[in-house]
Structure formats: C-alpha cells, structure tokens
Scaffold this active site. Structure first.
Site, PDB file in Angstrom:
ATOM      1  N   GLU A 209     -37.050   5.894  24.834  1.00  0.00           N
ATOM      2  CA  GLU A 209     -37.346   4.863  23.846  1.00  0.00           C
ATOM      3  C   GLU A 209     -38.208   3.736  24.400  1.00  0.00           C
ATOM      4  O   GLU A 209     -38.336   2.676  23.794  1.00  0.00           O
ATOM      5  CB  GLU A 209     -36.042   4.319  23.252  1.00  0.00           C
ATOM      6  CG  GLU A 209     -35.277   5.411  22.514  1.00  0.00           C
ATOM      7  CD  GLU A 209     -34.051   4.905  21.787  1.00  0.00           C
ATOM      8  OE1 GLU A 209     -33.766   3.687  21.871  1.00  0.00           O
ATOM      9  OE2 GLU A 209     -33.383   5.714  21.134  1.00  0.00           O
ATOM     10  N   LYS A 339     -30.036   5.720   9.825  1.00  0.00           N
ATOM     11  CA  LYS A 339     -31.018   6.680  10.322  1.00  0.00           C
ATOM     12  C   LYS A 339     -31.271   7.700   9.219  1.00  0.00           C
ATOM     13  O   LYS A 339     -30.375   8.467   8.863  1.00  0.00           O
ATOM     14  CB  LYS A 339     -30.503   7.386  11.576  1.00  0.00           C
ATOM     15  CG  LYS A 339     -30.344   6.490  12.797  1.00  0.00           C
ATOM     16  CD  LYS A 339     -29.725   7.257  13.951  1.00  0.00           C
ATOM     17  CE  LYS A 339     -29.664   6.414  15.223  1.00  0.00           C
ATOM     18  NZ  LYS A 339     -28.949   7.125  16.317  1.00  0.00           N
TER      19      LYS A 339
END
Length: 430
Positions: A209, A339
């Site tokens: 990330e 999400k």
C-alpha cells in the site's frame, strides 16, 4: 435533452487486466445508446475476511491460478445479455438483477469481481450520459464534504515481509481546514519518516500500500517512529495529526488465542493491550482490533474503549448488512470499513452505509491492497459524505490516483468544498 432511449445499455465488454501486485483483475466497460462509456476495474485484497463475497479465479497454471478469464466470460455470456436494453439510470434494478441471476449468498456463481466491475462501470456510464461528475451523480447537491485521509505509512502483517504483526500504521491529518492542506501535511510527514528511517539504518522499501516496511520489533516501536516523524515535520501529534491502526487480528488468531508479537493473548488480554496503546499514543481509530468472529470480544472491546476511539469493523462486517445488523444489536463496534468488493455491488455498498449511519456508526471508505488506477472510491467518499477515506500511503501511483482525484474534486467544488477535519472522526464527533 436526452431521450429515455439514450440511457439504455447497448453492450458490455470486459477484459483481464492487472492490479498493483501484478495479479489479474476484471475491467468492464458499459456502452450506452447515447455513446457514453463507463469503465471500472475492481481491486483485490491480501488479508481477506472469510465472509467476503466470492472472487472468481480460474485456477490452473496461468498467472499461478489467479487468472480471471472465467469472470470475464461470465460478463460476456451471462451478464451482458441480461442487462442490455435496461436503463443505466436504474442502478438498483441492475444490481439486484445480477444478484438474482447469480443466485448464491456470496456471489460464487458469477463472481463478485465480475458483478462489481459491471455495477461500477454502469454508474460511470450513467454519470457521463448525464454530464455529471460521479460524486454528484451518486450523491446530491450537498455532497461537498472532503474526507479525512487515513494514510498507511508503515506496513506490516500481510502487507509487508517484516516482523510487525499489526498490519497498518496510519497518519490522520485532521487539524486543518482543507483536504489539500491535509494531503500536504501527510506528505511532509511521509518524507520526514523516510529521512528518519534512513538515519536509523532501516529499510525504506515500501509494502503493497505504499507505506514503508522497516524491520521493527513492536507496534510501540512503529508508534514512536511516527510521533518522531510528525514532530520532525513541524506538526503537533494529537492536535493536528493523530494515529490510526489496522491490527488485522484475524490474521494471527489461532485456536482461541491471538498469537501476537511472540505471545499468546486471550481476547481479554488483547483488549487490555489495545486499551494501553490508546492511553499512551494519540490514536483515534483502531480497525479489526479483534478477530472476525470474536463477537463477544468485540462487544467487550467497544465497552472498554469505544467511548474514546473509533472501532472499525472490516473483517467483522465485510460491508455486509446482515453482519452489520448483528454488530449494531450487540454493540460490537462504532464504525464500519466500506470496501465495495467485499459485498460486490454499488447498491449493497450504499445500503450498508445507510444502515451504519442510522445506527450512529461512522463509515470509512477503503481501498484494497491490490489496487488499480480506478478512482471510484474517491468519488464515493464525497458522494456519501463519509468523512474518512483509506487509500494508502504517499507513494505508488494507484494510491496517489485517489488523492489526486480528491484534489480535483475539492478544486471543482470551489468555495462550496468542506473538509471533514476533526468532525470527520468518531465516535465522539459522530
């Protein structure tokens, strides 16, 4: 003025493309009669909850079994024929029809990755046909709130090959008036942190990330580094910039114990540990502090520190209204991570957010560790006035793409733009 026929779906195309980890994922394009085209690419997670919607993969030898040609074929052979001729403006009808055709509780027939790609691409096509930005199409004229970014600058757990069990250590720049200022603040601290790591002889390689992945021995060591980096950059910890954690406890929960930093902890001991962290560091949010099915532990954790910090359910809720209802009833948390690929359609995502809001929960819009250049979640965060977004660190272009999209939205909104700031954080500011 466009006629009704202009919004009808003409055809849907799909293809296999790559995500930020070099793994295949699904891209879909929805073509409307008026010529508008909507494109979307779905992400994929590394630490996935057991209760997430099913991601269809090919198996076999190609791409180490991770190909998605079967999902692409499902779009061409099943989804496209069913949706062609429907109005792209009827998002709920389109999403519910795909769910009905799939016919399984977890979308294992058509695959959540194929369904979601079409769902998001359809919304983009509709917004383009109406000549509206996506955040305005999905939201309303009052959708002008820019989210506080939760910036994952130190990676551990399933996101990095180091010794940290905790998965994400995040900066939360909230004590400013605009999103662009918050982004600048986070960026300056990111570079300050890199300089500190260099001086200490620690790795500045980045994880999935975009955060650094130094070899550190404990959560506290990472927290101390972040406080030092914040101060070195000239900011005040706890006032201008706070911290957030994604513990991702499910990843190290085995046989009734949390195997954390070399010790076996019970739920009660894990709760005490997290409570001590909150007392010693300016932490405003903890995600997945306990395992995805440790419901009793979650309720105890929320009772212990839920009045002090935001307790975010990711693997616990998986953007699923059934699990969220259980969590609301049992007072398991006070926030939900959103999400889109955990549940598989835009409609269900919005339903989960509406339910969370009705219960006084905050919602945190989130990326996945396997991301793409798609920026839908940036628009979604503004459309829904979520107030918070997780989209990685200040490196790797698939992360920066979302930040840059938010900068453009803020500029487009002009003096109507508002930044969530302190008011975007929960639970005390809900």
């Amino acid at each position: 003025m466009k006629e009704t026929i202009d919004f009808l779906i003409d055809t849907i195309e799909a293809r296999q493309v790559l995500d930020s980890r070099g793994n295949p994922t699904v891209e879909a394009e929805v073509f409307l009669e008026c010529g508008a085209i909507g494109r979307a690419i779905v992400p994929s997670g590394a630490s996935t909850g057991a209760h997430e919607a099913h991601e269809l993969r090919d198996g076999g030898t190609k791409y180490m079994g991770k190909g998605v040609l079967d999902a692409v074929n499902k779009i061409h052979e099943t989804i496209s024929p069913a949706l062609c001729g429907l109005s792209a403006l009827d998002q709920t009808i389109i999403d519910k029809l795909m769910i009905e055709i799939d016919g399984t509780p977890n979308k294992s027939n058509l695959g959540a990755n194929s369904i979601l790609a079409v769902s998001l691409a359809n919304a983009r096509a509709a917004s383009k046909a109406l000549d509206m930005p996506l955040y305005r199409y999905l939201g309303d004229p009052l959708s002008n709130l820019l989210p506080v970014p939760l910036m994952n600058v130190i990676n551990g757990g399933a996101h990095a090959p180091n010794g940290l069990d905790c998965q994400e250590f995040m900066l939360v720049p909230h004590g400013v008036k605009t999103f662009s200022e918050a982004l600048r603040m986070g960026t300056e601290i990111f570079h300050s942190l890199k300089s500190l790591l260099d001086k200490k002889g620690l790795s500045t390689a980045v994880g999935d990330e975009g955060g650094f992945a130094p070899e550190l021995s404990s959560c506290e060591a990472a927290g101390d580094l972040l406080l030092e980096a914040i101060q070195k950059a000239g900011f005040i910890p706890g006032k201008q910039v706070s911290l957030a954690l994604d513990v991702a406890s499910t990843e190290f929960y085995r046989d009734g114990f949390y195997k954390y930093e070399g010790t076996n902890l019970t739920s009660s001991q894990m709760i005490s540990y997290l409570s001590n962290l909150v007392s010693n560091y300016p932490i405003v949010s903890i995600e997945d502090g306990l395992g995805e099915d440790d419901w009793e532990g979650w309720a105890a954790l929320n009772k212990e520190i839920g009045h002090k910090v935001q307790l975010v359910g990711d693997d616990l809720f998986v953007t699923n209204t059934e699990r969220l209802r259980k969590g609301i009833l049992e007072k398991s948390a006070n926030s939900i991570l959103i999400k889109v690929n955990q549940i598989g359609t835009l409609t269900e995502t919005l339903e989960a957010m509406d339910l969370a809001k009705s219960a006084g929960f905050t919602s945190v819009i989130s990326h996945r560790s396997g991301e793409t250049e798609d920026t839908t979640i940036a628009d979604l965060s503004v459309a829904t006035r979520a107030g918070q977004i997780k989209t990685g660190s200040l490196s790797r272009s698939e992360r920066i793409a979302k930040y840059n999209r938010l900068l453009r939205i803020e500029e487009e909104l002009g003096n109507q733009a508002r930044f969530a700031g302190d008011l975007g954080l929960g639970p005390k500011n809900i």
